[in-house]
Write a protein that holds these residues in place. Structure first.
Motif, PDB file in Angstrom:
ATOM      1  N   ASN A   3       4.073  -8.086  -5.612  1.00  0.00           N
ATOM      2  CA  ASN A   3       5.412  -7.712  -5.138  1.00  0.00           C
ATOM      3  C   ASN A   3       6.237  -7.095  -6.266  1.00  0.00           C
ATOM      4  O   ASN A   3       6.148  -7.528  -7.419  1.00  0.00           O
TER       5      ASN A   3
ATOM      6  N   SER B  16       1.951  -1.655   0.430  1.00  0.00           N
ATOM      7  CA  SER B  16       3.049  -1.223   1.296  1.00  0.00           C
ATOM      8  C   SER B  16       4.276  -1.025   0.407  1.00  0.00           C
ATOM      9  O   SER B  16       4.423  -1.702  -0.617  1.00  0.00           O
ATOM     10  N   ALA B  17       5.139  -0.099   0.803  1.00  0.00           N
ATOM     11  CA  ALA B  17       6.305   0.187  -0.037  1.00  0.00           C
ATOM     12  C   ALA B  17       7.363   0.908   0.780  1.00  0.00           C
ATOM     13  O   ALA B  17       7.065   1.546   1.798  1.00  0.00           O
TER      14      ALA B  17
ATOM     15  N   THR C  40      10.273  -7.245   0.957  1.00  0.00           N
ATOM     16  CA  THR C  40       8.831  -7.155   1.176  1.00  0.00           C
ATOM     17  C   THR C  40       8.439  -7.980   2.396  1.00  0.00           C
ATOM     18  O   THR C  40       9.229  -8.775   2.916  1.00  0.00           O
ATOM     19  N   ASP C  41       7.204  -7.785   2.820  1.00  0.00           N
ATOM     20  CA  ASP C  41       6.734  -8.370   4.069  1.00  0.00           C
ATOM     21  C   ASP C  41       6.772  -9.884   4.058  1.00  0.00           C
ATOM     22  O   ASP C  41       6.871 -10.518   5.116  1.00  0.00           O
TER      23      ASP C  41
ATOM     24  N   HIS D 168       5.540  -0.483   5.693  1.00  0.00           N
ATOM     25  CA  HIS D 168       6.452  -1.485   5.130  1.00  0.00           C
ATOM     26  C   HIS D 168       7.621  -1.722   6.078  1.00  0.00           C
ATOM     27  O   HIS D 168       8.037  -0.821   6.810  1.00  0.00           O
TER      28      HIS D 168
ATOM     29  N   GLY E 163       8.064  -3.155  -2.834  1.00  0.00           N
ATOM     30  CA  GLY E 163       6.705  -2.965  -2.349  1.00  0.00           C
ATOM     31  C   GLY E 163       5.824  -4.140  -2.674  1.00  0.00           C
ATOM     32  O   GLY E 163       6.240  -5.094  -3.333  1.00  0.00           O
ATOM     33  N   ASP E 164       4.579  -4.040  -2.208  1.00  0.00           N
ATOM     34  CA  ASP E 164       3.636  -5.143  -2.384  1.00  0.00           C
ATOM     35  C   ASP E 164       2.219  -4.591  -2.342  1.00  0.00           C
ATOM     36  O   ASP E 164       1.882  -3.785  -1.465  1.00  0.00           O
TER      37      ASP E 164
ATOM     38  N   GLN F 213       8.578   5.311   3.906  1.00  0.00           N
ATOM     39  CA  GLN F 213       7.915   4.009   3.856  1.00  0.00           C
ATOM     40  C   GLN F 213       6.424   4.177   4.085  1.00  0.00           C
ATOM     41  O   GLN F 213       5.969   5.122   4.712  1.00  0.00           O
TER      42      GLN F 213
END
Length: 477
Positions: free
Chosen positions: A283, A351-352, A418-419, A371, A300-301, A368
């Motif tokens: 992250n 993801s970002a 982040t998610d 994300h 992001g992650d 994105q």
């Protein structure tokens, strides 16, 4: 040295009911251990599980030894009532053999008469040493021929000390049977003295402890393996934490981008670790003042945990900053990041969301990659922004990413996360209900840092399954 008990006094048999009760208790204990052992079935790459299973196996071997010894005690009981428990003992031994495949007749006895040169072995001793009873027992001079060369001196010393100095025997050595099988034998014994106090004979009990020692080695090896794995994990976690702290922005509290101007951004962010603290992931959150006055916001992650994830995150974040400073806008920037991950020697998915804010026009350009969209809070309510198209980074070579534009107003507040902060609903969409419900509290907050504290209080730092990042940016009034 006083004469041994069987030289002068008859052994007193134990009470029948006592042995029966002990056998029953031993069976119950072993049944419980068997249940625990079945529950401890684990994958081969789980050191802690293997250690627990090895401890269960060792406990079973101890209980099997106890059961076999109690059975031999029973053989010395008066015949009356003995037949009633023979079937129970047979069942106990059969269960043990099926569970571990080990030899249950593991205790034998021997006596060497020094006056007559007579030697007597129990039937169990022939079984332990794999010797044909037709060949007769072995003398003390012959016995070392079955012992490992490295252990022969130990056996010789034990026998000599017993015969010459009257010392009891208590030692362990390895013996090679006629079939080539190696057994570890524990020998205990004493000299038997005649009326003049001279050694007349030597008796010994030999116990096959091969399976027991094998279980003990397994416990030691799995324990050592577990400790090594724990040490490696602790080292990797420390490195991951240090790398994360070195890469993520060091600032605390709120930042202003730019430092002056009527439409400046008030920005604050926070990293929320997982509950265990061991799952340090990829992250990131980042805010950067760009040449020309624009500001970069990104969260992001990357998939994975530990050093690999944090090192990958450092690579992606460094590339993102460099391209943003070079003037590349969010949509094209995502395409370059996708290519970077797709062609990396250590492929990963990520993801970002990347935002570029123009304080003069008060516009936000953003893109994105798989994300959650930023959440916009305006006039006391919150909503997730409509998401422009974009797949996960590293998922598809040559993927294109759409870029969205949004006009912002004084007092608007954006939450990027982040998610791991929220969960997804049944449709796979990010559930922002708890986040948008914080709108009244955000409206009362004095700055972005206070808004971050509100999010942390709501979503918690101590009961999270995975780590997460959150960033708050508010347009100055």
């Amino acid at each position: 040295m006083p004469p041994h008990v069987f030289a002068d006094l008859p052994a007193q048999p134990p009470e029948h009911e006592t042995v029966d009760a002990l056998i029953s208790q031993t069976r119950q204990l072993r049944g419980g251990i068997d249940a625990v052992r079945r529950d401890a079935a684990v994958a081969e790459d789980d050191p802690q599980g293997r250690w627990q299973r090895a401890l269960c196996d060792l406990a079973v071997h101890h209980l099997e030894d106890l059961g076999a010894h109690l059975g031999q005690l029973k053989e010395g009981l008066p015949q009356e009532g003995a037949d009633a428990v023979d079937s129970e003992l047979a069942e106990y031994e059969a269960d043990g053999a099926a569970a571990t495949g080990s030899l249950l007749s593991r205790v034998g006895s021997a006596e060497w008469n020094l006056l007559t040169d007579e030697v007597s072995w129990s039937d169990e001793l022939y079984q332990i040493l794999g010797r044909d009873p037709a060949g007769g027992p072995m003398s003390l001079d012959e016995l070392p021929s079955m012992v490992f060369a490295e252990d022969q001196s130990l056996l010789t010393a034990l026998v000599t000390d017993c015969l010459v100095d009257g010392r009891p025997i208590d030692g362990e050595f390895r013996m090679v049977r006629a079939d080539g099988c190696v057994r570890t034998v524990h020998m205990m014994g004493e000299p038997v003295l005649d009326a003049d106090g001279c050694t007349a004979s030597m008796w010994a009990v030999l116990r096959d402890v091969s399976e027991l020692r094998r279980s003990q080695r397994a416990v030691r090896e799995t324990r050592d393996s577990l400790r090594r794995r724990q040490h490696i994990e602790e080292t990797e976690r420390r490195l991951a934490v240090e790398m994360q702290e070195a890469v993520l922005p060091p600032w605390r509290g709120s930042l202003q981008f730019p430092l002056d101007g009527p439409a400046a951004l008030d920005v604050a962010a926070h990293y929320l670790p997982s509950a265990s603290g061991a799952l340090i992931g990829g992250n990131w959150h980042d805010a950067l003042q760009l040449p020309g006055g624009d500001s970069l916001l990104s969260v992001g992650d990357l998939t994975g945990h530990g050093v690999a994830a944090t090192s990958g995150m450092a690579t992606v974040l460094g590339a993102l900053r460099g391209m943003a400073v070079a003037g590349i806008h969010p949509g094209q920037l995502m395409e370059h990041l996708n290519q970077l991950l797709d062609t990396s020697s250590q492929p990963a998915l990520g993801s970002a969301v990347c935002c570029r804010y123009d304080p003069v026009a008060r516009t936000l350009s953003w893109a994105q990659a798989g994300h959650p969209a930023p959440v916009l809070f305006r006039n006391g309510t919150g909503r997730a922004l409509a998401t422009p198209g974009g797949v996960l980074l590293g998922a598809t070579p040559g993927a294109t990413y759409e870029q969205a534009e949004l006009a912002l107003l004084p007092g608007d507040l954006l939450v990027l996360h982040t998610d791991g902060l929220t969960h997804r609903d049944v449709a796979g969409e990010c559930d922002t209900g708890r986040l948008t419900a914080l709108a009244p509290r955000f409206a009362k907050a004095r700055d972005a840092q206070e808004c971050v504290r509100v999010v942390v209080e709501e979503f918690g730092e101590n009961d999270r399954e995975v780590d997460a990042c959150v960033m708050v940016a508010r347009i100055s009034s």
